[in-house]
Scaffold this active site. Structure first.
Site, mmCIF file in Angstrom:
data_model
loop_
_atom_site.group_PDB
_atom_site.id
_atom_site.type_symbol
_atom_site.label_atom_id
_atom_site.label_comp_id
_atom_site.label_asym_id
_atom_site.label_seq_id
_atom_site.Cartn_x
_atom_site.Cartn_y
_atom_site.Cartn_z
ATOM 1 N N GLY A 15 5.861 12.027 -27.787
ATOM 2 C CA GLY A 15 4.903 12.814 -28.567
ATOM 3 C C GLY A 15 4.176 12.015 -29.615
ATOM 4 O O GLY A 15 4.014 10.807 -29.493
ATOM 5 N N LEU A 37 3.954 15.521 -20.036
ATOM 6 C CA LEU A 37 3.550 14.590 -21.095
ATOM 7 C C LEU A 37 4.605 13.501 -21.297
ATOM 8 O O LEU A 37 5.762 13.802 -21.518
ATOM 9 C CB LEU A 37 3.358 15.379 -22.395
ATOM 10 C CG LEU A 37 3.009 14.553 -23.636
ATOM 11 C CD1 LEU A 37 1.665 13.891 -23.488
ATOM 12 C CD2 LEU A 37 3.087 15.425 -24.864
ATOM 13 N N ASP A 38 4.203 12.251 -21.225
ATOM 14 C CA ASP A 38 5.080 11.101 -21.456
ATOM 15 C C ASP A 38 6.246 11.048 -20.473
ATOM 16 O O ASP A 38 7.250 10.389 -20.728
ATOM 17 C CB ASP A 38 5.642 11.111 -22.893
ATOM 18 C CG ASP A 38 4.539 11.085 -23.930
ATOM 19 O OD1 ASP A 38 3.437 10.636 -23.594
ATOM 20 O OD2 ASP A 38 4.783 11.506 -25.066
ATOM 21 N N GLU A 39 6.112 11.736 -19.342
ATOM 22 C CA GLU A 39 7.230 11.760 -18.392
ATOM 23 C C GLU A 39 6.873 11.128 -17.049
ATOM 24 O O GLU A 39 7.642 11.214 -16.107
ATOM 25 C CB GLU A 39 7.695 13.205 -18.165
ATOM 26 C CG GLU A 39 8.365 13.857 -19.356
ATOM 27 C CD GLU A 39 9.791 13.346 -19.587
ATOM 28 O OE1 GLU A 39 10.379 12.797 -18.642
ATOM 29 O OE2 GLU A 39 10.286 13.503 -20.706
#
Lengths: 282, 282, 282, 282
Positions: D200, D226-228
């Site tokens: 995040g 997100l960010d994965e």
């Protein structure tokens, strides 16, 4: 409230830190950060003190320096530096990665310096410098002696009057005459190997032939002993049997630009003292 | 001439370094090495000063400490440590690599501490401890409550009266009651991941499932927030798609033992201050 | 279903991978993992294939090897290794960290080998070996010639008949006679520097005098050129001006034991090919 | 003799390497380098084969691909790539370091791609792109909905028709609609932390608050989590208590640009396979 960096260097003695910080205290200077090192090998003391206080009157700096000198052993070297941007002259040949990194970091503000001039013994990197509005001077080796070319280069550098000269893959061996023309600490070189391994030419071919599993780069001040000047910064990356001299060089370039950039930033922050053929880096 | 380490911690103020080093100077103490840090976030000042001088009279230490306290802001914490060997109690479960490294470094003299006791909730590592002449106590969880087992463990530790308790892969979650029984800074844990990634159990399975390209380890002081204590040291190694949870764990063990050993050595050298939920490591 | 490692080395040619994997396919062997490398410098091909299949009949291995040799260019070297524990003989002098790591990893099962013997030219490490139930033989240099001592050492090693001889900080320069007594690849040395920097004695003093910012260690096969054998593994750690030769050595020991351990594990997994004065490490 | 990269992905089975290399052999293709990986978790097979041969007739490639598909299990994905320069579109906001590195490496030839377009949601980096003759398009968020802005951005990208879209510190969270508009593997992001730590916003503030001793960066393919997305490359650098969020960010930028550049180069060399939410990187 302004900020200054007080750099002190002298023979080691009892009470030096107390004496210097006492002076700062007397001058109502707040110590923001301080680092010191005493070499027990040769009894040499180094201190970097970041101070904050009132420097509105020009005489304050002078008085502060003199007072510090007064309390220190004979022969002490005391400097007071502000945090203004330094002026760099960058020497290059044909490889662009180190120059590119310097230009980018200057452009983005991540390096506290202006590149006032790029000078090359070949014309290839002129276009890159000029993209960033930095003047480029060609100081060719063509048809003249090494001595003449160095004379031309010194003229170009001296006219620019930089704080530091960065040899960003400038592939010429400098003569003692050239090196001695500048005070020690003014010329910074990036060497394309993990010194003292692979001194001299073609380090990536040497690394390939030796079958090393790690390659590195070394940023150092220039002295008259080729590749023997005080080391500022080194780093390495892992490689393996799949690398040939070309891919070793490509991987090496990434380390070179990173190591040079870190070294230059340390020098620009006045965090580097020269100590014989070594450095103290705070 | 003996050596001591003077540790100072207080509210930041102008002139602290001068005041403390003045006192050292007055006591004819030579400063061998000094490191300090002022946190501008919460105005906290930390200093570690290695001094050399005459400590033959027992009162000197006491007077020195009191004089330093006197010149510092209210609430200052001042400690004077000698360089004698510390006493460790090591808690373990079944994995031997961290305990093995501690035993080896103690044996070789590369760690300035004696391991006075190894205590495990399983018997597996008893034989290893005893190879090095270190007593092993089994504090089993079998047939008793967690509270009872922790009570037994505290009894065993307290009887040993160690300077530090090292959780060398002790695979039990500690209750607040256990943690609060010891002053902050006494319990040191090695966590098998690069915190704050992979908090909690089975980090190597988590790392495998996430497909990370680097794994790490974290040594930290223990607090009541699981895996949230002040971090002392971290390091990583590169991995790739060929690693499964087992080979990740094997590679991770090497980082774990190295990171724990470095953290313990830093603590034993009195180079670590606790600063809220962080550390200052000189 | 048993697992074997098929190691192939020959002149490079079109279709080698197809030919070898075809043979595996014909023998109903499943390829678990395969790595290959072709050196374009000298047209040499290396392949390591982990296969799974039915090896219950002893003749299968022999036939498989012969069939592979049959499809390859003349002079091919084909080996089929099982995953059984190897037998090590460890040579030492007085420093314990590398021996300690080998003993610990053997003890914990993290190294796929038994240490059958520790032999030292000084008695200091006998007690450590014996803690782990490993016999120790003193092969002193006292009062005898180098030639005699080496003869004694070879006798001790040969009686043990190990798969590999690990020079775990054995501080003797080996004569050509000793080196030639063993096939290339059998003797593994840990050198206390990042080769080719600081060849020879006292590397930590050399590193201190040169003021390097990184120190390293190198594990390599032993040849008759001192410190010039094929490199298996290297790694480094960062140091700074505060390190003296003693603390450099202490930091260096951690890298040494880690690099040696990784190299030994690679060799034990049959992942290392010797390729001239280099290695191919899968 | 031309060079191609044959990429194969299918259900794992006995004999796959033999089958594929047999086809290459039949087509008189020399294997220059080959890497393969079989995931034992989900029985998935990946292979990258660099081959050299006669591709003068356009039909050869097609026939080769079809022949390979023929010998493989149903559902196999087979691609044949040449080594021509790829076309990139780079999305940015205000931070210049990643864009600068991409521009420099493209300029110097160290990245095998042309940057066809830079698109930003702010105008700041337009001047930098244009220094290198790369068109810049401002796709502002001002006065329009997120949906509209994303529509505009997709139009700009699609008109450019790039091989890959590089999010070089593009500080907008992408909607599923945007992400799904592109095939998985086309969007590459640099995340300013060592994922999965500090998922995040404001990772350097998070790192500062947590007191970590290492910070990192992660390059990954973009998915709707997100960010994965699948991680391509990660690296870290050491930090200490002296770093504040600003100096952490400055240090972090160096890792970000290096990690992104390495990831992009791996992708451009067709060395990266997507494997579920992970990658196989040869």
């Amino acid at each position: 409230m302004e900020r200054r960096i007080l750099l002190t260097e002298c023979k080691d003695d009892v009470g030096l830190i107390a004496k210097i910080t006492n002076v700062c205290f007397l001058f109502h200077m707040n110590v923001i950060r301080q680092d010191q090192f005493a070499s027990h090998e040769d009894n040499r003391f180094f201190m970097r003190t970041v101070i904050e206080g009132n420097f509105s009157d020009e005489k304050i700096s002078e008085t502060l320096i003199n007072t510090v000198i007064n309390v220190l052993p004979d022969g002490a070297i005391v400097r007071l530096k502000d945090e203004s941007k330094r002026k760099l002259c960058v020497l290059v040949t044909k490889e662009s990665h180190c120059l590119g990194e310097l230009l980018m970091k200057s452009y983005s503000g991540a390096m506290n310096a202006d590149i006032a001039l790029v000078a090359g013994n070949y014309p290839e990197l002129g276009a890159l410098a000029e993209k960033f509005g930095v003047p480029f001077k060609l100081v060719s080796c063509e048809g003249i002696t090494k001595e003449e070319q160095e004379k031309n280069m010194m003229d170009v550098i001296d006219e620019c009057n930089p704080d530091y000269v960065i040899l960003a893959k400038y592939m010429r061996i400098l003569s003692p005459n050239f090196v001695n023309h500048y005070p020690l600490g003014k010329l910074i070189n990036i060497h394309h190997s993990f010194l003292p391994a692979f001194i001299g030419a073609k380090p990536y071919h040497q690394a390939y032939d030796r079958g090393v599993k790690i390659i590195g780069a070394t940023a150092h001040f220039v002295t008259n002993n080729l590749d023997e000047g005080p080391i500022i910064e080194q780093d390495v990356i892992k490689v393996n049997h799949r690398y040939d001299p070309q891919t070793l060089a490509k991987a090496g370039h990434d380390v070179e630009q990173m190591v040079l950039m870190r070294a230059v930033n340390k020098v620009l922050d006045d965090k580097v003292f020269i100590h014989g053929n070594k450095t103290v880096v705070f």
